[in-house]
Motif scaffolding. Structure first.
Motif, PDB file in Angstrom:
ATOM      1  N   ASP A 129      52.287 -28.881  31.991  1.00  0.00           N
ATOM      2  CA  ASP A 129      52.467 -28.687  33.283  1.00  0.00           C
ATOM      3  C   ASP A 129      52.050 -27.346  33.461  1.00  0.00           C
ATOM      4  O   ASP A 129      51.411 -26.866  34.401  1.00  0.00           O
ATOM      5  N   HIS A 130      52.542 -26.309  32.843  1.00  0.00           N
ATOM      6  CA  HIS A 130      52.267 -24.907  33.014  1.00  0.00           C
ATOM      7  C   HIS A 130      50.731 -24.644  33.023  1.00  0.00           C
ATOM      8  O   HIS A 130      49.973 -23.772  33.863  1.00  0.00           O
ATOM      9  N   VAL A 137      49.087 -20.303  28.801  1.00  0.00           N
ATOM     10  CA  VAL A 137      50.280 -20.565  28.564  1.00  0.00           C
ATOM     11  C   VAL A 137      50.639 -19.854  27.342  1.00  0.00           C
ATOM     12  O   VAL A 137      49.778 -19.642  26.334  1.00  0.00           O
ATOM     13  N   GLU A 138      51.861 -19.446  27.159  1.00  0.00           N
ATOM     14  CA  GLU A 138      52.135 -18.607  25.983  1.00  0.00           C
ATOM     15  C   GLU A 138      52.882 -19.458  24.979  1.00  0.00           C
ATOM     16  O   GLU A 138      54.041 -19.725  25.149  1.00  0.00           O
ATOM     17  N   ALA A 378      42.807 -23.759  22.917  1.00  0.00           N
ATOM     18  CA  ALA A 378      41.988 -22.621  22.597  1.00  0.00           C
ATOM     19  C   ALA A 378      42.626 -21.285  23.047  1.00  0.00           C
ATOM     20  O   ALA A 378      43.614 -21.249  23.632  1.00  0.00           O
ATOM     21  N   ALA A 379      42.240 -20.190  22.373  1.00  0.00           N
ATOM     22  CA  ALA A 379      42.821 -18.757  22.356  1.00  0.00           C
ATOM     23  C   ALA A 379      42.640 -18.354  23.943  1.00  0.00           C
ATOM     24  O   ALA A 379      41.333 -18.600  24.284  1.00  0.00           O
ATOM     25  N   ALA A 380      43.342 -17.792  24.495  1.00  0.00           N
ATOM     26  CA  ALA A 380      43.227 -17.295  26.051  1.00  0.00           C
ATOM     27  C   ALA A 380      43.445 -15.643  25.934  1.00  0.00           C
ATOM     28  O   ALA A 380      44.430 -15.352  26.378  1.00  0.00           O
ATOM     29  N   GLY A 381      42.765 -15.256  25.462  1.00  0.00           N
ATOM     30  CA  GLY A 381      43.207 -13.604  25.390  1.00  0.00           C
ATOM     31  C   GLY A 381      43.579 -13.301  23.744  1.00  0.00           C
ATOM     32  O   GLY A 381      43.588 -14.220  23.011  1.00  0.00           O
ATOM     33  N   VAL A 401      45.242 -25.140  27.436  1.00  0.00           N
ATOM     34  CA  VAL A 401      45.451 -26.549  26.821  1.00  0.00           C
ATOM     35  C   VAL A 401      44.464 -27.417  27.281  1.00  0.00           C
ATOM     36  O   VAL A 401      44.714 -28.826  27.069  1.00  0.00           O
ATOM     37  N   ARG A 402      43.712 -27.291  28.525  1.00  0.00           N
ATOM     38  CA  ARG A 402      43.124 -28.270  28.918  1.00  0.00           C
ATOM     39  C   ARG A 402      41.712 -28.539  28.586  1.00  0.00           C
ATOM     40  O   ARG A 402      41.222 -27.452  28.194  1.00  0.00           O
TER      41      ARG A 402
END
Ligand code: HEM
Length: 402
Positions: A129-130, A137-138, A378-381, A401-402
């Motif tokens: 959802d987030h 997302v953390e 995948a990593a986001a930062g 996560v998408r």
């Protein structure tokens, strides 16, 4: 570099961030080194195993603290800690450990499987959802921390409504496992007092009305049989189970996911079944151990060719033993199919982790669900490492996560 220089470097933020090059330098010096009088660092796999299995090496206990920590009795965390399995030896350790093991059975752990799967799915739904709009997302906050702490609460029988307020207190108390700044001690002691009060109340409720949970079982076990647990031993070891059980598992989840984020082929291999998830988890434990070191009080002997004197602080660096080139081929390569597995991450001998099966179960349930649910995770930062040496993990691991 000599051993003092390496040890100094390990104590810097850079060393804590990536201790592995320093461990490699230590391996070149031998299985064990003596960087300063009174201290022995054991880094070889076999040498660590032999120390942990040798009853001559004792866990630091209340008698040790009398010498090294005058006034420890004034601090609630040490009063409780003096009864913790981790900090007791010999016959007393065997008595308390066998009583706890009688309640913390394989059957009880295996019985948690459906609940763990359901909790993991709930957390993954919330992450989906987030992150549905592509925002970060953390993972540490939203999954790796919440799953183990909720599982421990489930195991101990802590009611749903109490769990939320529990988490920050449990985290504060877990701070005792680090080499501490004195300014952290008030929060750690306050958490110890609060948790003890909570468990005292919970034990009274379960004594009056037993349920199918670990606290109820421990109350039965502690009241029967020859050994017996005192009320204090029982309550204090409940606080230990809580703090020993979640931050470590949190870090296994985070450290394992970081491998997938940096080496996506590993994640694909777990997804398509060419790497069994249990093999992935064992290699994650070896490659980046959630517990990097433990220690013992020395006696007159030799370890890895180095003389040990009575009373020496003997640090067994599990994270280094897991990368020992004498034991593992290509120790710095993540290879879940390696034939020479066998990490030291749960310790060994009398104090071998009592929660190892639970931690493995949680990770073996969590990873396939996570990877199937989010095939493009995948990593986001930049990930943020916790600035700690003993417990190794992340504060933040942002992902898409998408
Ligand atoms: C990946 C997760 C975990 C890791 C890496 C880990 C690691 C360890 C290690 C290295 C020790 C031995 C310390 C020593 O020899 O001084 C230990 C002991 C212990 N662990 Fe764990 N642990 C994990 C999860 C858990 C869980 C889930 C629980 C409980 C629910 C737990 C409860 C304990 C307890 C009570 C001890 C003390 C045993 C004794 O001294 O007899 N641990 N753990």
């Amino acid at each position: 570099m000599d051993s003092i220089e390496i040890l100094t470097a390990l104590g810097t933020p850079a060393g804590r961030n990536d201790p592995y090059p320093y461990y490699a330098a230590l391996h070149e010096l031998g299985e064990a080194v003596r960087p300063s009088p009174g201290m022995v660092l054991v880094v070889g796999y076999d040498a660590i195993n032999s120390v942990l299995r040798d009853p001559g090496f004792r866990a630091a206990d209340d008698a040790t603290w009398d010498q090294a920590l005058p006034g420890w009795q004034e601090q609630p965390v040490f009063v409780q800690g003096a009864d913790w399995l981790l900090n007791i030896n010999g016959a007393r350790h065997a008595r308390i450990r066998s009583l706890i093991a009688r309640a913390f059975t394989a059957r009880r752990v295996a019985g948690l499987e459906p609940a763990i799967a359901a909790m993991a799915d709930d957390l993954l739904n919330a992450m989906a959802d987030h992150g549905a709009d592509g925002s970060a997302v953390e993972f540490m906050h939203d999954f790796a921390f919440l799953l183990p702490v909720t599982v421990i609460c489930e195991l101990l029988g802590i009611p749903d409504g109490d769990r939320e307020s529990f988490r920050p207190i449990a985290r504060d108390l877990a701070g005792i496992f680090e080499i501490n700044d004195p300014e952290n001690m008030p929060a750690i002691n306050a958490a110890a007092v609060e948790l003890l009060a909570y468990f005292t109340g919970l034990a009274a409720k379960r004594r009056a009305e037993p349920r199918d949970d670990l606290v109820s079982d421990l109350l039965v076990v502690s009241a029967t049989g020859d050994g017996r647990l005192t009320d204090a031993e029982l309550l204090h070891n409940l606080t230990l189970l809580l703090v020993a059980g979640f931050e470590t598992t949190t870090n296994l989840l985070g450290n394992g996911l970081q491998v997938v984020l940096t080496q996506p082929a590993v994640g694909d291999a777990v997804r398509d079944g060419s790497v069994p998830v249990a093999a992935f988890v064992e290699e994650a434990l070896r490659y980046d151990s959630p517990v990097q070191l433990t220690s013992r009080v020395g006696y007159e002997t030799k370890v890895g060719g180095v003389a040990v004197a009575s009373g020496d602080d003997v640090m067994t660096v599990l994270g280094a033993g897991n990368r020992d080139p004498r034991r593992f081929a290509h120790p710095d390569t993540f290879d879940p199919l390696r034939a020479d597995g066998g990490p030291l991450s749960f310790g060994g001998g009398a104090h071998f982790c009592i929660g190892a099966a639970l931690a493995r179960l949680e990770a073996c349930i969590a990873f396939p669900r996570l990877l199937q649910r989010f095939p493009r995770i995948a990593a986001a930062g930049e990930p943020v490492r916790r600035d700690t040496l003993l417990l190794r993990g992340f504060d933040a691991l942002p992902v898409t996560v998408r």
